[in-house]
Write a protein that holds these residues in place. Structure first.
Motif, mmCIF file in Angstrom:
data_model
loop_
_atom_site.group_PDB
_atom_site.id
_atom_site.type_symbol
_atom_site.label_atom_id
_atom_site.label_comp_id
_atom_site.label_asym_id
_atom_site.label_seq_id
_atom_site.Cartn_x
_atom_site.Cartn_y
_atom_site.Cartn_z
ATOM 1 N N LEU A 15 0.830 -1.199 0.000
ATOM 2 C CA LEU A 15 0.000 0.000 0.000
ATOM 3 C C LEU A 15 0.873 1.262 0.000
ATOM 4 N N ASP A 16 0.283 2.357 -0.468
ATOM 5 C CA ASP A 16 1.044 3.606 -0.586
ATOM 6 C C ASP A 16 1.604 4.085 0.747
ATOM 7 N N GLY A 17 0.881 3.848 1.821
ATOM 8 C CA GLY A 17 1.327 4.306 3.126
ATOM 9 C C GLY A 17 2.333 3.401 3.788
ATOM 10 N N GLY A 18 2.759 2.356 3.068
ATOM 11 C CA GLY A 18 3.733 1.440 3.649
ATOM 12 C C GLY A 18 3.135 0.180 4.216
ATOM 13 N N GLY A 19 1.835 0.052 4.196
ATOM 14 C CA GLY A 19 1.174 -1.143 4.700
ATOM 15 C C GLY A 19 1.138 -2.250 3.652
ATOM 16 N N ASN A 36 -1.028 -2.417 8.749
ATOM 17 C CA ASN A 36 -1.000 -0.954 8.718
ATOM 18 C C ASN A 36 0.352 -0.353 9.103
ATOM 19 N N GLY A 37 1.343 -1.196 9.187
ATOM 20 C CA GLY A 37 2.676 -0.740 9.582
ATOM 21 C C GLY A 37 3.010 -1.105 11.011
ATOM 22 N N LYS A 38 1.986 -1.457 11.775
ATOM 23 C CA LYS A 38 2.195 -1.836 13.166
ATOM 24 C C LYS A 38 1.646 -3.219 13.472
ATOM 25 N N GLU A 39 0.449 -3.455 12.980
ATOM 26 C CA GLU A 39 -0.183 -4.737 13.256
ATOM 27 C C GLU A 39 -1.065 -5.162 12.088
ATOM 28 N N ALA A 55 -7.781 4.638 -5.041
ATOM 29 C CA ALA A 55 -7.436 5.412 -3.832
ATOM 30 C C ALA A 55 -6.975 4.523 -2.691
ATOM 31 N N GLN A 56 -7.037 3.217 -2.895
ATOM 32 C CA GLN A 56 -6.656 2.237 -1.879
ATOM 33 C C GLN A 56 -7.449 2.423 -0.578
ATOM 34 N N LYS A 57 -8.686 2.798 -0.764
ATOM 35 C CA LYS A 57 -9.566 2.947 0.393
ATOM 36 C C LYS A 57 -10.368 1.670 0.639
ATOM 37 N N TYR A 58 -10.744 1.020 -0.446
ATOM 38 C CA TYR A 58 -11.593 -0.164 -0.347
ATOM 39 C C TYR A 58 -10.884 -1.395 -0.917
ATOM 40 N N ALA A 59 -11.172 -2.519 -0.307
ATOM 41 C CA ALA A 59 -10.766 -3.814 -0.855
ATOM 42 C C ALA A 59 -12.004 -4.514 -1.398
ATOM 43 N N TYR A 60 -11.859 -5.117 -2.543
ATOM 44 C CA TYR A 60 -12.937 -5.865 -3.176
ATOM 45 C C TYR A 60 -12.519 -7.331 -3.214
ATOM 46 N N TYR A 61 -13.377 -8.218 -2.781
ATOM 47 C CA TYR A 61 -13.010 -9.632 -2.737
ATOM 48 C C TYR A 61 -14.252 -10.504 -2.969
ATOM 49 N N SER A 62 -14.002 -11.712 -3.404
ATOM 50 C CA SER A 62 -15.095 -12.645 -3.654
ATOM 51 C C SER A 62 -14.942 -13.875 -2.784
ATOM 52 N N GLU A 63 -16.061 -14.418 -2.382
ATOM 53 C CA GLU A 63 -16.106 -15.652 -1.611
ATOM 54 C C GLU A 63 -16.917 -16.679 -2.382
ATOM 55 N N TRP A 64 -16.406 -17.903 -2.416
ATOM 56 C CA TRP A 64 -17.059 -18.978 -3.156
ATOM 57 C C TRP A 64 -17.935 -19.816 -2.238
ATOM 58 N N ASP A 65 -19.066 -20.245 -2.803
ATOM 59 C CA ASP A 65 -19.927 -21.214 -2.140
ATOM 60 C C ASP A 65 -20.326 -22.229 -3.208
ATOM 61 N N GLY A 66 -19.582 -23.312 -3.270
ATOM 62 C CA GLY A 66 -19.801 -24.266 -4.349
ATOM 63 C C GLY A 66 -19.344 -23.668 -5.672
ATOM 64 N N LEU A 76 -10.800 -0.539 4.172
ATOM 65 C CA LEU A 76 -9.632 -1.110 4.816
ATOM 66 C C LEU A 76 -9.532 -0.720 6.285
ATOM 67 N N LYS A 77 -9.945 0.477 6.631
ATOM 68 C CA LYS A 77 -9.836 0.939 8.006
ATOM 69 C C LYS A 77 -11.057 0.576 8.845
ATOM 70 N N LYS A 78 -12.063 -0.020 8.191
ATOM 71 C CA LYS A 78 -13.280 -0.410 8.910
ATOM 72 C C LYS A 78 -13.685 -1.796 8.419
ATOM 73 N N SER A 79 -13.105 -2.810 9.006
ATOM 74 C CA SER A 79 -13.332 -4.180 8.529
ATOM 75 C C SER A 79 -14.763 -4.657 8.753
ATOM 76 N N ASP A 80 -15.529 -3.925 9.545
ATOM 77 C CA ASP A 80 -16.923 -4.315 9.770
ATOM 78 C C ASP A 80 -17.875 -3.618 8.797
ATOM 79 N N SER A 81 -17.324 -2.980 7.768
ATOM 80 C CA SER A 81 -18.166 -2.216 6.829
ATOM 81 C C SER A 81 -18.433 -2.999 5.537
ATOM 82 N N LYS A 82 -18.497 -4.307 5.603
ATOM 83 C CA LYS A 82 -18.654 -5.150 4.420
ATOM 84 C C LYS A 82 -19.954 -4.848 3.684
ATOM 85 N N GLU A 83 -19.848 -4.704 2.378
ATOM 86 C CA GLU A 83 -20.999 -4.380 1.526
ATOM 87 C C GLU A 83 -21.059 -5.389 0.368
ATOM 88 N N THR A 84 -22.220 -5.947 0.135
ATOM 89 C CA THR A 84 -22.398 -6.922 -0.942
ATOM 90 C C THR A 84 -22.630 -6.198 -2.265
#
Length: 310
Positions: A15-19, A36-39, A55-66, A76-84
């Motif tokens: 990441l741009d900030g070193g993470g 994040n550079g520390k943990e 902007a490296q603000k969001y991560a986009y990922y896919s999960e498989w089910d079958g 990235l800074k709010k891991s509980d902000s998952k959006e489908t």
């Protein structure tokens, strides 16, 4: 400094900030982490692939089910902000972070229905029964997709032969011994005699006819399937046919250039029925080599769609 262990090294993003953004676990069960550079903190579980916005603000990922996958976005800074963003789709062809997502739904027969959709918006169908997607890009909020739809033609093996004796063989009839009998009236009554020599000569002439008829029936009853493709380009809501009757399609090194080979239903005959001993000499795997094509072509998939032979 040790950051983590069991990291899937092929998917580490600096990441741009070193993470770091990385996948951890084995190839069948990976979790997405952010350092994040520390943990390090876990962003998502059971991730198969991921992407980042510019902007490296969001991560986009896919999960498989079958056989289906669901696409999510998380800050990235709010891991509980998952959006489908997409749910229960089979294929995602665009970048995961694209503003318009291009995806496919499997039809169960080797083809898929192709769609595009802005996250949170309504899906728009691009095409049905798509065989392959060669490119899917997004620019200015519009999807640009290059894909093929397949078709097939059944070709009889009889199409690969000439038949100079077809008419005379159709008129021929199998000899009967009764045709070579004569009746003689004697004092005590009549009797029949058979000219067996003449009958045997007639049968010797009939056997080749019988064999040719058998070969004809076999050739007419057997066929093989010729698969060919039509190449389309979908761009900003419009669909344009680029080339049809393709048997081969390749991406060239030069950007926006595709090479393809066209199928033409003209066939070359391989023999005459009278010269064959068995129908096996005209099996599909042999006859298919005598299907003529129109040579190799090239198409520039850009603003001006054209095709040249070379």
């Amino acid at each position: 400094e040790k950051i983590s262990s069991s990291v899937y090294t092929y998917d580490v993003t600096v990441l741009d900030g070193g993470g770091l953004l990385y996948l951890k676990g084995d190839s069948n069960d990976m979790d997405l982490f952010c350092y994040n550079g520390k943990e390090s903190s876990r962003i998502a579980r059971d991730v198969s692939s991921y992407d980042l916005d510019d902007a490296q603000k969001y991560a986009y990922y896919s999960e498989w089910d079958g056989d289906e996958q669901t696409l999510y976005r998380v800050e990235l800074k709010k891991s509980d902000s998952k959006e489908t963003l997409l749910k229960n789709v089979n294929y995602i062809y665009s970048d995961l972070a694209a503003e318009v997502l291009v995806y496919g739904m499997d039809n169960g027969d080797g083809t898929c229905d192709l769609y595009c959709q802005k996250p949170g918006g309504d899906k728009q169908k691009i095409a049905s029964d798509v065989d392959s997607v060669f490119e899917a890009s997004v620019s200015g909020g519009k999807a640009d997709v290059l894909y093929t739809i397949s078709d097939s033609e059944q070709v009889s093996l009889y199409d690969f032969v000439t038949d100079r004796l077809a008419e005379s063989d159709a008129a021929a009839r199998e000899p009967s011994s009764s045709d070579y009998q004569t009746y003689t009236q004697g004092f005590w009554g009549g009797y029949y005699t058979t000219d067996w020599d003449a009958y045997n000569r007639a049968m010797e002439q009939w056997y080749p006819v019988q064999n040719r008829n058998s070969i004809r029936e076999t050739l007419k009853s057997e066929s093989y399937s010729v698969d060919y493709y039509t190449l389309y380009r979908y761009s900003g809501g419009d669909t344009k046919k680029i080339a049809e009757n393709l048997t081969e399609l390749q991406y060239a090194m030069d950007e926006d250039i595709y090479l393809y080979r066209k199928y033409e239903s003209e066939v070359e005959t391989v023999a005459d029925v009278a010269d064959l001993d068995l129908a096996a000499f005209v099996r599909a795997d042999f006859a298919q080599r005598h299907v003529r094509d129109r040579g190799q072509h090239r198409a520039r998939i850009g603003r001006d769609v054209g095709a040249d032979r070379f």
